[in-house]
Motif scaffolding. Structure first.
Motif, PDB file in Angstrom:
ATOM      1  N   LEU A  56       0.824  -1.216   0.000  1.00 10.94           N
ATOM      2  CA  LEU A  56       0.000   0.000   0.000  1.00 10.94           C
ATOM      3  C   LEU A  56       0.858   1.267   0.000  1.00 10.94           C
ATOM      4  O   LEU A  56       0.511   2.255  -0.661  1.00 10.94           O
ATOM      5  CB  LEU A  56      -0.943   0.009   1.194  1.00 10.94           C
ATOM      6  CG  LEU A  56      -2.153  -0.898   1.081  1.00 10.94           C
ATOM      7  CD1 LEU A  56      -2.929  -0.925   2.404  1.00 10.94           C
ATOM      8  CD2 LEU A  56      -3.058  -0.461  -0.059  1.00 10.94           C
ATOM      9  N   ILE A  57       1.953   1.246   0.723  1.00  9.97           N
ATOM     10  CA  ILE A  57       2.871   2.395   0.738  1.00  9.97           C
ATOM     11  C   ILE A  57       3.441   2.617  -0.660  1.00  9.97           C
ATOM     12  O   ILE A  57       3.524   3.750  -1.142  1.00  9.97           O
ATOM     13  CB  ILE A  57       3.982   2.206   1.791  1.00  9.97           C
ATOM     14  CG1 ILE A  57       3.386   2.317   3.193  1.00  9.97           C
ATOM     15  CG2 ILE A  57       5.112   3.214   1.587  1.00  9.97           C
ATOM     16  CD1 ILE A  57       4.320   1.887   4.313  1.00  9.97           C
ATOM     17  N   ILE A  58       3.825   1.537  -1.327  1.00  4.28           N
ATOM     18  CA  ILE A  58       4.357   1.647  -2.693  1.00  4.28           C
ATOM     19  C   ILE A  58       3.297   2.219  -3.625  1.00  4.28           C
ATOM     20  O   ILE A  58       3.582   3.126  -4.410  1.00  4.28           O
ATOM     21  CB  ILE A  58       4.865   0.278  -3.189  1.00  4.28           C
ATOM     22  CG1 ILE A  58       6.120  -0.104  -2.418  1.00  4.28           C
ATOM     23  CG2 ILE A  58       5.122   0.293  -4.696  1.00  4.28           C
ATOM     24  CD1 ILE A  58       6.513  -1.548  -2.535  1.00  4.28           C
ATOM     25  N   VAL A  59       2.079   1.707  -3.529  1.00  4.08           N
ATOM     26  CA  VAL A  59       0.983   2.231  -4.363  1.00  4.08           C
ATOM     27  C   VAL A  59       0.782   3.710  -4.077  1.00  4.08           C
ATOM     28  O   VAL A  59       0.626   4.520  -5.004  1.00  4.08           O
ATOM     29  CB  VAL A  59      -0.320   1.433  -4.134  1.00  4.08           C
ATOM     30  CG1 VAL A  59      -1.504   2.120  -4.805  1.00  4.08           C
ATOM     31  CG2 VAL A  59      -0.178   0.007  -4.630  1.00  4.08           C
ATOM     32  N   GLY A  60       0.805   4.100  -2.813  1.00  5.29           N
ATOM     33  CA  GLY A  60       0.622   5.507  -2.443  1.00  5.29           C
ATOM     34  C   GLY A  60       1.715   6.403  -3.001  1.00  5.29           C
ATOM     35  O   GLY A  60       1.430   7.465  -3.580  1.00  5.29           O
ATOM     36  N   ILE A  61       2.975   5.996  -2.853  1.00  3.94           N
ATOM     37  CA  ILE A  61       4.089   6.788  -3.382  1.00  3.94           C
ATOM     38  C   ILE A  61       4.004   6.857  -4.903  1.00  3.94           C
ATOM     39  O   ILE A  61       4.208   7.925  -5.503  1.00  3.94           O
ATOM     40  CB  ILE A  61       5.440   6.198  -2.924  1.00  3.94           C
ATOM     41  CG1 ILE A  61       5.602   6.364  -1.410  1.00  3.94           C
ATOM     42  CG2 ILE A  61       6.612   6.856  -3.666  1.00  3.94           C
ATOM     43  CD1 ILE A  61       6.766   5.594  -0.823  1.00  3.94           C
ATOM     44  N   ASP A  62       3.687   5.728  -5.522  1.00  2.00           N
ATOM     45  CA  ASP A  62       3.572   5.679  -6.979  1.00  2.00           C
ATOM     46  C   ASP A  62       2.487   6.640  -7.466  1.00  2.00           C
ATOM     47  O   ASP A  62       2.721   7.457  -8.360  1.00  2.00           O
ATOM     48  CB  ASP A  62       3.259   4.250  -7.428  1.00  2.00           C
ATOM     49  CG  ASP A  62       3.023   4.148  -8.915  1.00  2.00           C
ATOM     50  OD1 ASP A  62       3.976   4.396  -9.689  1.00  2.00           O
ATOM     51  OD2 ASP A  62       1.889   3.820  -9.314  1.00  2.00           O
ATOM     52  N   GLN A  63       1.311   6.561  -6.872  1.00  2.12           N
ATOM     53  CA  GLN A  63       0.199   7.403  -7.308  1.00  2.12           C
ATOM     54  C   GLN A  63       0.466   8.882  -7.008  1.00  2.12           C
ATOM     55  O   GLN A  63       0.098   9.745  -7.803  1.00  2.12           O
ATOM     56  CB  GLN A  63      -1.111   6.936  -6.670  1.00  2.12           C
ATOM     57  CG  GLN A  63      -1.582   5.591  -7.195  1.00  2.12           C
ATOM     58  CD  GLN A  63      -1.867   5.608  -8.678  1.00  2.12           C
ATOM     59  OE1 GLN A  63      -2.691   6.365  -9.159  1.00  2.12           O
ATOM     60  NE2 GLN A  63      -1.164   4.756  -9.422  1.00  2.12           N
ATOM     61  N   LEU A  64       1.128   9.170  -5.898  1.00  4.52           N
ATOM     62  CA  LEU A  64       1.473  10.560  -5.572  1.00  4.52           C
ATOM     63  C   LEU A  64       2.453  11.126  -6.593  1.00  4.52           C
ATOM     64  O   LEU A  64       2.262  12.249  -7.078  1.00  4.52           O
ATOM     65  CB  LEU A  64       2.057  10.655  -4.160  1.00  4.52           C
ATOM     66  CG  LEU A  64       2.525  12.052  -3.733  1.00  4.52           C
ATOM     67  CD1 LEU A  64       1.345  13.033  -3.704  1.00  4.52           C
ATOM     68  CD2 LEU A  64       3.230  11.987  -2.388  1.00  4.52           C
ATOM     69  N   THR A  65       3.496  10.378  -6.934  1.00  4.10           N
ATOM     70  CA  THR A  65       4.475  10.879  -7.908  1.00  4.10           C
ATOM     71  C   THR A  65       3.835  11.056  -9.285  1.00  4.10           C
ATOM     72  O   THR A  65       4.161  11.999 -10.008  1.00  4.10           O
ATOM     73  CB  THR A  65       5.706   9.958  -8.010  1.00  4.10           C
ATOM     74  OG1 THR A  65       5.285   8.634  -8.347  1.00  4.10           O
ATOM     75  CG2 THR A  65       6.495   9.938  -6.709  1.00  4.10           C
ATOM     76  N   LYS A  66       2.921  10.171  -9.628  1.00  3.66           N
ATOM     77  CA  LYS A  66       2.219  10.313 -10.916  1.00  3.66           C
ATOM     78  C   LYS A  66       1.319  11.551 -10.902  1.00  3.66           C
ATOM     79  O   LYS A  66       1.275  12.310 -11.880  1.00  3.66           O
ATOM     80  CB  LYS A  66       1.414   9.055 -11.223  1.00  3.66           C
ATOM     81  CG  LYS A  66       2.306   7.864 -11.564  1.00  3.66           C
ATOM     82  CD  LYS A  66       1.508   6.589 -11.678  1.00  3.66           C
ATOM     83  CE  LYS A  66       2.377   5.416 -12.065  1.00  3.66           C
ATOM     84  NZ  LYS A  66       1.623   4.143 -12.078  1.00  3.66           N
TER      85      LYS A  66
END
Length: 158
Positions: free
Chosen positions: A9-19
């Motif tokens: 979930l942290i990876i998904v969050g960082i990924d979506q934030l950077t996008k």
């Protein structure tokens, strides 16, 4: 097991934030230099997989991603509980797969932005990095697991 889902979930969050930050701050196909001749951010929309292969095949990507996520969850619960390294590699793969799946589902393309300037390499994102590191760690795990099994058989035959 919960910790590995939290990592995903942290990876998904960082990924979506950077996008999100990329889309909001960099015009499509424009480049923002971070470290000259080394690293930049370039907003790119990828309708395919790695290196833009299978462009526009969204139904295929939906099906494959759902199968991959199901297999990862299965292995997380059956094999991951026995080995933290293996579970961690699965959590990285899961987070990366879901991060790109969200883009494909809602945008019909994946937002890529990280560009390594000193080599000719495709533009990528945080989910791609997570998938790559997760697969590399899984390969290391499988190599050492096979080697350990081989050594045990070899010792057992003496």
């Amino acid at each position: 097991m919960l910790i590995y889902y939290i990592i995903s979930l942290i990876i998904v969050g960082i990924d979506q934030l950077t996008k999100y930050l990329t889309v909001q701050n960099i015009p499509l196909h424009e480049t923002l230099e971070v470290i000259p001749s080394v690293l930049s951010f370039t907003y790119h929309q990828n309708t395919g997989a790695a290196w833009s292969i299978l462009e526009g095949q969204m139904i295929f990507f939906y099906i494959v991603t759902l199968i991959v996520v199901g297999v990862i969850i299965y292995y997380m619960h059956t094999q991951g509980k026995n080995d933290k390294f293996f579970a961690f590699s699965l959590s990285l793969i899961l987070g990366g797969a879901i991060g790109n799946f969200i883009d494909r589902l809602f945008l019909q393309y994946v937002v890529d932005m990280i560009r390594v300037e000193f080599i000719d390499f495709p533009i990528f994102n945080v989910a791609d990095m997570s998938l790559t590191v997760g697969v590399a760690l899984m390969l290391i795990y499988l190599f050492f697991d096979e080697w350990k099994e081989y050594r045990q058989k070899k010792v057992g035959t003496k």
